[in-house]
Write a protein that holds these residues in place. Structure first.
Motif, short mmCIF file in Angstrom:
data_model
loop_
_atom_site.label_atom_id
_atom_site.label_comp_id
_atom_site.label_asym_id
_atom_site.label_seq_id
_atom_site.Cartn_x
_atom_site.Cartn_y
_atom_site.Cartn_z
N GLY A 12 1.02 4.31 0.05
CA GLY A 12 1.71 3.08 -0.31
C GLY A 12 2.77 3.36 -1.35
O GLY A 12 3.21 4.50 -1.55
N SER A 13 3.14 2.33 -2.08
CA SER A 13 4.24 2.45 -3.04
C SER A 13 3.92 3.38 -4.21
O SER A 13 4.82 3.88 -4.87
N SER A 38 -0.84 9.74 9.12
CA SER A 38 -0.86 8.31 8.82
C SER A 38 -0.36 7.48 9.99
O SER A 38 0.34 7.98 10.88
N ALA A 39 -0.71 6.21 9.98
CA ALA A 39 -0.27 5.28 11.02
C ALA A 39 1.23 5.03 10.90
O ALA A 39 1.83 5.26 9.85
N ALA A 43 5.48 4.94 7.87
CA ALA A 43 6.76 5.64 8.05
C ALA A 43 7.82 5.24 7.02
O ALA A 43 8.53 6.11 6.49
N PRO A 44 7.98 3.95 6.69
CA PRO A 44 8.99 3.59 5.68
C PRO A 44 8.75 4.24 4.32
O PRO A 44 9.71 4.63 3.65
N ALA A 48 11.23 6.89 2.59
CA ALA A 48 11.73 6.65 1.24
C ALA A 48 11.46 7.85 0.34
O ALA A 48 12.29 8.19 -0.51
N ALA A 49 10.31 8.50 0.52
CA ALA A 49 10.01 9.70 -0.25
C ALA A 49 11.03 10.79 0.03
O ALA A 49 11.50 11.47 -0.89
N ALA A 50 11.38 10.96 1.30
CA ALA A 50 12.41 11.94 1.65
C ALA A 50 13.73 11.57 1.01
O ALA A 50 14.49 12.44 0.55
N GLY A 51 14.02 10.27 0.94
CA GLY A 51 15.25 9.82 0.32
C GLY A 51 15.30 10.09 -1.17
O GLY A 51 16.39 10.23 -1.75
#
Length: 233
Positions: A12-13, A38-39, A43-44, A48-51
């Motif tokens: 999560g966040s 993970s499900a 994905a978002p 975001a982590a990659a970003g």
């Protein structure tokens, strides 16, 4: 410098909070997220982590925390040769400040370093399990370890190959690392950390029955073997 390894399942966040803080400090060589099947809803968060600048590796199916850690160790050994590794949980328990403290101690000593939690602040189920495993671990190995189940651990670069050889696929892997390290006489350092338990640790994916059995079985088997660890180097 150090690479931070974050094994994640249904993140999560909190993953983004920790990863963002670490990337912003400039005090680490990189942040690697290993998503353990993970499900699609996650994905978002992973994008975001990659970003934020993290490297994100993904298992197509859930294989267990031990496998996720080994995937990370293998990638770091190739992409960041000679760099120490700090493993941290992605569920909001660990702060960037404590990750960096463990990293600094690992770099200074060249030893494995455990981030030891305050037992008085643990949820009751976690406190009971940790107390039992701490007592059994000392009885089996003769070595006092204050927190055998902490997910915040620093490892020197020269142990990455060995870490990939330690058996275990799920939560039992981290116990096996301590047992095998004790058997081989690897030094283990400790630093006290502040740990946050959100919602009484409700976000944990630890199964009180299945995963506890996986942890206690190698511990009891080690004790039954009557093997005495060699003198620390």
């Amino acid at each position: 410098m150090t690479v931070v390894l974050l094994p994640a399942y249904q993140p999560g966040s909190h993953l983004l909070t920790l990863a963002g803080s670490l990337c912003a400090t400039g005090g680490v060589a990189g942040v690697l997220v290993v998503d353990d099947g993970s499900a699609p809803a996650s994905a978002p968060v992973l994008e975001a982590a990659a970003g934020l600048g993290c490297t994100v590796l993904r298992h197509p199916a859930n294989r267990g925390k031990g496998v996720a850690l080994k995937t990370g160790f293998g990638h770091i050994a190739g992409a960041f040769p000679g760099q120490d590794v700090v493993c941290a949980d992605a569920d909001g328990q660990h702060s960037a400040a404590d990750v960096l403290r463990v990293a600094g101690r690992t770099r200074a000593t060249g030893h494995t370093v455990l981030g030891v939690r305050h037992f008085a602040r643990m949820p009751l189920r976690s406190r009971f399990g940790n107390t039992a495993t701490r007592v059994l671990f000392r009885a089996a190995t003769g070595r006092p370890v204050a927190d055998t189940q902490t997910g915040l651990r620093g490892y020197p670069a020269d142990l990455l190959g060995w870490l990939r050889s330690v058996p275990g696929e799920r939560f039992e892997y981290e116990m096996n690392v301590l047992l095998y390290a004790s058997r081989l006489g690897h030094p283990i350092e400790e630093v006290t950390i502040d740990t946050t338990y959100l919602g009484d640790n409700a976000s944990s994916h630890f199964s009180p029955v299945a995963d506890a059995t996986r942890i206690y079985w190698p511990l009891l088997r080690f004790a039954a073997s009557s093997l005495v660890p060699t003198r620390a180097r």
